[in-house]
Design a protein around this motif. Structure first.
Motif, PDB file in Angstrom:
ATOM      1  N   UNK A  29     -34.383  52.702  20.878  1.00  0.00           N
ATOM      2  CA  UNK A  29     -33.126  53.664  20.319  1.00  0.00           C
ATOM      3  C   UNK A  29     -32.095  53.711  21.503  1.00  0.00           C
ATOM      4  N   UNK A  30     -31.973  52.583  22.002  1.00  0.00           N
ATOM      5  CA  UNK A  30     -30.944  52.445  23.035  1.00  0.00           C
ATOM      6  C   UNK A  30     -29.345  52.513  22.818  1.00  0.00           C
ATOM      7  N   UNK A  31     -29.208  51.910  21.519  1.00  0.00           N
ATOM      8  CA  UNK A  31     -27.953  51.757  20.998  1.00  0.00           C
ATOM      9  C   UNK A  31     -26.708  52.864  21.048  1.00  0.00           C
ATOM     10  N   UNK A  78     -39.089  55.472   5.931  1.00  0.00           N
ATOM     11  CA  UNK A  78     -37.497  55.464   6.148  1.00  0.00           C
ATOM     12  C   UNK A  78     -36.981  56.150   4.989  1.00  0.00           C
ATOM     13  N   UNK A  82     -34.417  59.360   5.559  1.00  0.00           N
ATOM     14  CA  UNK A  82     -33.277  59.672   5.062  1.00  0.00           C
ATOM     15  C   UNK A  82     -33.373  60.881   4.510  1.00  0.00           C
ATOM     16  N   UNK A  85     -32.582  63.716   7.218  1.00  0.00           N
ATOM     17  CA  UNK A  85     -31.320  63.342   7.501  1.00  0.00           C
ATOM     18  C   UNK A  85     -30.323  64.202   6.885  1.00  0.00           C
ATOM     19  N   UNK A 105     -21.281  56.730  12.771  1.00  0.00           N
ATOM     20  CA  UNK A 105     -22.583  56.082  12.089  1.00  0.00           C
ATOM     21  C   UNK A 105     -23.882  56.202  13.014  1.00  0.00           C
ATOM     22  N   UNK A 106     -23.849  56.420  14.151  1.00  0.00           N
ATOM     23  CA  UNK A 106     -25.180  56.541  14.971  1.00  0.00           C
ATOM     24  C   UNK A 106     -26.138  57.688  14.427  1.00  0.00           C
ATOM     25  N   UNK A 108     -26.731  58.566  11.212  1.00  0.00           N
ATOM     26  CA  UNK A 108     -27.772  58.237  10.355  1.00  0.00           C
ATOM     27  C   UNK A 108     -28.609  56.841  10.777  1.00  0.00           C
ATOM     28  N   UNK A 109     -28.298  56.193  11.684  1.00  0.00           N
ATOM     29  CA  UNK A 109     -28.869  54.911  12.118  1.00  0.00           C
ATOM     30  C   UNK A 109     -30.291  55.528  12.965  1.00  0.00           C
ATOM     31  N   UNK A 111     -32.587  56.938  11.241  1.00  0.00           N
ATOM     32  CA  UNK A 111     -33.492  57.074  10.342  1.00  0.00           C
ATOM     33  C   UNK A 111     -34.346  55.744  10.439  1.00  0.00           C
ATOM     34  N   UNK A 112     -33.598  54.541  10.831  1.00  0.00           N
ATOM     35  CA  UNK A 112     -34.292  53.171  10.918  1.00  0.00           C
ATOM     36  C   UNK A 112     -34.442  52.996  12.356  1.00  0.00           C
ATOM     37  N   UNK A 113     -34.550  53.859  13.347  1.00  0.00           N
ATOM     38  CA  UNK A 113     -34.603  53.347  14.819  1.00  0.00           C
ATOM     39  C   UNK A 113     -35.954  53.048  15.036  1.00  0.00           C
ATOM     40  N   UNK A 114     -36.193  52.041  15.880  1.00  0.00           N
ATOM     41  CA  UNK A 114     -37.558  51.571  16.326  1.00  0.00           C
ATOM     42  C   UNK A 114     -38.354  52.326  16.814  1.00  0.00           C
TER      43      UNK A 114
END
Lengths: 206, 197
Positions: A29-31, A78, A82, A85, A105-106, A108-109, A111-114
């Motif tokens: 989750x580094x993004x 996932x 959601x 969330x 947008x980060x 909701x992301x 939800x699919x984090x590694x």
């Protein structure tokens, strides 16, 4: 890689905080960290959002039966994310509307984090629910602490402030505000973190 | 001719100027994870491209149906996840039925290529910036190709990143982040910045 090999509670805590730290060692989750964690306040919003979604998603995912095939299990994880969330974004929008806007947008992301995808499978292999709970809590604490530390260092170097207060740095490296600055700074901090772990290991061996 | 030019320009922007990894860091964690297992890097990249391209078309129709009120930000992630789940299962079923050999190889990484930040992020990004169906598709395809390009740039330096010549504290993950940062800085320059003299 340096790891605590024992599966005891102490080993789980050490791995989660230090030897397998999600940010400085594992690169999970580094993004949002690279792009959003520009200052301490944004980082606080980021860690609250991450902690809420990750904790409740992993907790609920632990009740997904193992005998369901992985293809379906991953969709369930996932979908749970959601669903978690929805109350999380309503709660945070009420608590810190500007922070949620800044996350964009980060949010909701997550939800699919590694982190969720990999941990929801890993926790199956821990012996007891207690250890699983401990692993989730300390992995989240490890992530949060790393993000806050990274954001504080980045704010000092990029803006010459800490929590918005000017500290009078002689030089401000404005490039660190950009994603490429985030990548480079995170890489440098990860290297320093690994050196510290190596130093501790050598001291203990002596 | 003008249409062709627009398509080329949109694809160029999506691959180089607004590359998901270099400009927004989306999918970086996935890249770090798959680069540790060097096999199937390109298969993985192509799989992501296929999914982003297909998803982009479905996102267009889903947005027309659901994203038309102020509170859509609350439930749209759930809708997108359902669409992703549908594409994931459909892909696996098609591979199993028609291409069993490819299915045996691909099943190990299809789940990572479907459920990652780059794919879900592409759905949010194209919803924000695109209007027509062709825009959605070209952007979706461009995001996927941009990901393949980033995977390629990582794959060519893999041996050097993990080489014993690199000091241990920097070896692997830390130097990869610095490398991605330098590439990101180069692509950032493509978006156009003027210097004040």
């Amino acid at each position: 890689m340096i790891v605590a090999n024992d599966n005891s509670c102490k080993g789980i805590v050490k791995n989660a905080l230090l030897y397998k730290n999600p940010i400085f060692v594992s690169g999970m989750v580094i993004a949002p960290v690279v792009v959003m964690a520009n200052n301490f306040f944004d980082a606080v919003t980021l860690v609250i959002a991450f902690s809420l979604i990750t904790f409740f998603t992993l907790l609920m995912s632990s009740f997904v039966p193992k005998n369901i095939v992985y293809t379906v299990r991953i969709i369930l994880y996932t979908i749970i994310g959601a669903l978690v969330y929805v109350p999380s974004v309503i709660f945070l929008k009420y608590l810190m509307p500007e922070g949620v806007e800044a996350l964009g947008i980060f949010f909701p992301l997550f939800i699919t984090s590694s982190f969720i995808i990999s941990r929801s499978e890993t926790i199956f292999f821990l012996e007891t629910k207690g250890k699983m709970f401990l692993d989730i809590i300390f992995c989240i604490i490890g992530y949060d602490a790393a993000v806050l530390l990274f954001a504080a260092i980045r704010e000092i170097l990029a803006f010459g402030t800490i929590c918005g207060n000017i500290i009078g740095m002689p030089v401000e490296i404005a490039a660190l505000q950009n994603p490429f600055g985030g990548f480079i700074l995170l890489g440098l901090i990860a290297a320093v973190f690994r050196s510290i772990l190596l130093f501790i290991k050598r001291v203990r061996q002596k | 001719m003008e249409l062709m030019g627009n398509i080329m320009m949109t694809a160029f922007i999506a691959v180089f100027v607004e590359n998901t990894i270099f400009s927004r860091a989306l999918g970086t964690s996935t890249l770090v994870v798959i680069s540790r297992n060097r096999k199937n890097l390109f298969g993985f990249g192509l799989s992501v491209t296929y999914i982003t391209a297909l998803i982009s078309v479905l996102t267009y129709f889903v947005n027309k149906l659901f994203a038309n009120n102020d509170n859509s930000y609350i439930y749209m992630p759930l809708v997108y996840i359902c669409v992703l789940g549908f594409v994931y299962i459909l892909t696996l079923l098609c591979l199993w039925k028609f291409l069993p050999r490819l299915f045996a190889k691909a099943k190990k990484y299809v789940h990572i290529s479907a459920f990652n930040c780059a794919v879900l992020g592409s759905m949010f990004l194209i919803s924000k910036y695109c209007e027509t169906l062709s825009d959605y598709f070209i952007h979706g395809l461009g995001i996927g190709l941009g990901f393949v390009f980033a995977v390629y740039l990582t794959a060519i330096v893999y041996d050097k990143i993990y080489s014993e010549k690199v000091p241990y504290p920097f070896r692997g993950y830390p130097i990869m982040l610095i490398y991605l940062g330098i590439l990101s800085m180069a692509f950032w320059g493509l978006s156009g910045h003027t210097l004040n003299y």
